[in-house]
Design a protein around this motif. Structure first.
Motif, short mmCIF file in Angstrom:
data_model
loop_
_atom_site.label_atom_id
_atom_site.label_comp_id
_atom_site.label_asym_id
_atom_site.label_seq_id
_atom_site.Cartn_x
_atom_site.Cartn_y
_atom_site.Cartn_z
N ASP A 19 0.82 -1.22 0.00
CA ASP A 19 0.00 0.00 0.00
C ASP A 19 0.85 1.27 0.00
OD1 ASP A 19 0.93 -0.28 2.61
OD2 ASP A 19 -0.99 0.24 3.54
N THR A 20 2.16 1.14 -0.11
CA THR A 20 3.04 2.32 -0.18
C THR A 20 2.74 3.07 -1.48
OG1 THR A 20 4.78 1.17 1.03
CG2 THR A 20 5.44 3.11 -0.25
N PRO A 21 2.53 4.38 -1.38
CA PRO A 21 2.28 5.14 -2.61
C PRO A 21 3.45 5.04 -3.59
CG PRO A 21 1.61 6.42 -0.71
CD PRO A 21 2.37 5.22 -0.19
N LEU A 22 3.11 4.88 -4.85
CA LEU A 22 4.12 4.82 -5.90
C LEU A 22 5.05 6.03 -5.84
CD1 LEU A 22 5.28 3.59 -8.51
CD2 LEU A 22 3.45 4.79 -9.76
N LEU A 23 4.53 7.19 -5.50
CA LEU A 23 5.34 8.40 -5.39
C LEU A 23 6.57 8.17 -4.52
CD1 LEU A 23 5.83 11.50 -5.65
CD2 LEU A 23 4.35 11.75 -3.65
N TRP A 24 6.38 7.58 -3.36
CA TRP A 24 7.49 7.40 -2.42
C TRP A 24 8.46 6.33 -2.90
CZ3 TRP A 24 7.65 11.73 -0.66
CH2 TRP A 24 6.52 12.40 -0.19
N VAL A 25 7.96 5.33 -3.60
CA VAL A 25 8.86 4.32 -4.17
C VAL A 25 9.73 4.97 -5.24
CG1 VAL A 25 8.95 2.20 -5.55
CG2 VAL A 25 7.38 2.37 -3.60
N LEU A 26 9.09 5.75 -6.12
CA LEU A 26 9.85 6.42 -7.18
C LEU A 26 10.92 7.34 -6.59
CD1 LEU A 26 6.94 7.34 -9.62
CD2 LEU A 26 8.74 5.63 -10.00
N VAL A 51 1.07 5.33 -16.10
CA VAL A 51 1.07 3.88 -15.88
C VAL A 51 0.41 3.28 -17.11
CG1 VAL A 51 0.29 1.97 -14.45
CG2 VAL A 51 1.01 4.11 -13.36
N ASN A 52 1.20 2.52 -17.85
CA ASN A 52 0.74 1.95 -19.13
C ASN A 52 0.10 3.02 -20.01
OD1 ASN A 52 1.73 -0.54 -18.46
ND2 ASN A 52 -0.25 -1.46 -18.05
N GLY A 53 0.72 4.20 -20.04
CA GLY A 53 0.30 5.28 -20.92
C GLY A 53 -0.79 6.19 -20.38
N GLU A 54 -1.35 5.88 -19.23
CA GLU A 54 -2.40 6.70 -18.64
C GLU A 54 -1.82 7.58 -17.53
OE1 GLU A 54 -5.68 6.81 -19.62
OE2 GLU A 54 -5.08 5.46 -21.24
N ALA A 55 -2.23 8.84 -17.52
CA ALA A 55 -1.79 9.74 -16.45
C ALA A 55 -2.48 9.35 -15.15
CB ALA A 55 -2.12 11.18 -16.82
N VAL A 56 -1.68 9.15 -14.10
CA VAL A 56 -2.21 8.81 -12.78
C VAL A 56 -1.50 9.64 -11.73
CG1 VAL A 56 -2.77 6.42 -13.47
CG2 VAL A 56 -0.61 6.91 -12.33
N ARG A 57 -2.12 9.79 -10.60
CA ARG A 57 -1.54 10.49 -9.47
C ARG A 57 -0.79 9.48 -8.62
NH1 ARG A 57 -3.04 13.95 -12.74
NH2 ARG A 57 -4.50 15.60 -12.19
N SER A 58 0.51 9.59 -8.60
CA SER A 58 1.33 8.59 -7.91
C SER A 58 1.23 8.67 -6.39
CB SER A 58 2.79 8.70 -8.35
OG SER A 58 3.35 9.95 -8.00
N CYS A 59 0.72 9.79 -5.87
CA CYS A 59 0.58 9.90 -4.41
C CYS A 59 -0.54 9.03 -3.88
CB CYS A 59 0.36 11.35 -3.98
SG CYS A 59 -1.28 12.02 -4.39
N GLN A 60 -1.47 8.64 -4.75
CA GLN A 60 -2.60 7.82 -4.34
C GLN A 60 -2.62 6.46 -5.03
OE1 GLN A 60 -5.28 8.60 -2.03
NE2 GLN A 60 -3.59 9.92 -1.41
N THR A 61 -1.60 6.16 -5.80
CA THR A 61 -1.50 4.87 -6.48
C THR A 61 -0.61 3.96 -5.66
OG1 THR A 61 -1.73 5.95 -8.63
CG2 THR A 61 -0.82 3.72 -8.62
N PRO A 62 -1.16 2.88 -5.12
CA PRO A 62 -0.30 1.97 -4.35
C PRO A 62 0.67 1.26 -5.28
CG PRO A 62 -2.52 1.06 -4.54
CD PRO A 62 -2.55 2.43 -5.15
N VAL A 63 1.86 1.01 -4.80
CA VAL A 63 2.87 0.36 -5.63
C VAL A 63 2.38 -0.99 -6.14
CG1 VAL A 63 4.18 -0.73 -3.76
CG2 VAL A 63 5.34 -0.06 -5.89
N SER A 64 1.54 -1.66 -5.40
CA SER A 64 1.02 -2.96 -5.84
C SER A 64 0.22 -2.83 -7.14
CB SER A 64 0.14 -3.59 -4.76
OG SER A 64 -0.97 -2.74 -4.46
N ALA A 65 -0.33 -1.65 -7.42
CA ALA A 65 -1.14 -1.43 -8.63
C ALA A 65 -0.29 -1.38 -9.90
CB ALA A 65 -1.95 -0.15 -8.49
N VAL A 66 1.03 -1.24 -9.77
CA VAL A 66 1.88 -1.15 -10.96
C VAL A 66 2.67 -2.43 -11.22
CG1 VAL A 66 2.01 1.36 -10.81
CG2 VAL A 66 3.85 -0.03 -9.83
#
Length: 154
Positions: A19-26, A51-66
């Motif tokens: 559930d870690t936001p992608l933002l923090w992983v990046l 993510v796969n060509g779609e603009a997403v907000r990485s602060c609310q995207t869990p790393v598991s989603a990518v």
């Protein structure tokens, strides 16, 4: 937990809670600091990535989603500011404080990937989720139109 995905065309692995936001992983694990933290609530757009060509907000995207997906950050546009959006951004002096610019660029590039000749309304709709506290919206629109023209000629 380990999550495997691609960042800017290269394999990446995150060793974080799912559930870690992608933002923090990046930023923290992968050193991709071009992506900015703005509001943490997916409202300002500073953290926008693809993510796969779609603009997403990485602060609310869990790393598991990518997992198994392709992530693109502002660093992936070009290494030497030669992407048409970067050229147009410089030409039109878009950034003032610059904080929102990576998110603006990523939203604009998602738009131009789908629409090579956007109208003002198309641009406004695509960019509506990106806040610029400096108010450079007219320059952003002009830069997007210039970049679109460059991309159509290429």
């Amino acid at each position: 937990m380990s999550v495997n995905f691609q960042v800017n065309g290269k394999p990446a692995q995150a060793n974080a809670e799912t559930d870690t936001p992608l933002l923090w992983v990046l930023r923290d694990e992968l050193g991709m600091t071009g992506t900015k933290f703005g509001c943490g609530a997916a409202l300002c757009g500073a953290c926008t990535v693809h993510v796969n060509g779609e603009a997403v907000r990485s602060c609310q995207t869990p790393v598991s989603a990518v997992a198994g997906k392709k992530v693109a950050t502002v660093e992936g546009l070009s290494k030497d500011n030669t992407h048409p959006l970067q050229v147009a951004w410089i030409k039109h002096d878009v950034p003032q404080c610059g904080y929102c610019q990576s998110g603006q660029l990523m939203s604009a590039s998602a738009l131009l990937a789908k629409n090579k000749n956007p109208s003002d309304t198309d641009i406004d709709n695509a960019m509506s989720g990106n806040v610029c506290r400096c108010g450079t919206y007219p320059r952003i629109r002009a830069a997007i139109k210039d970049a679109a023209a460059m991309m159509r000629k290429a």
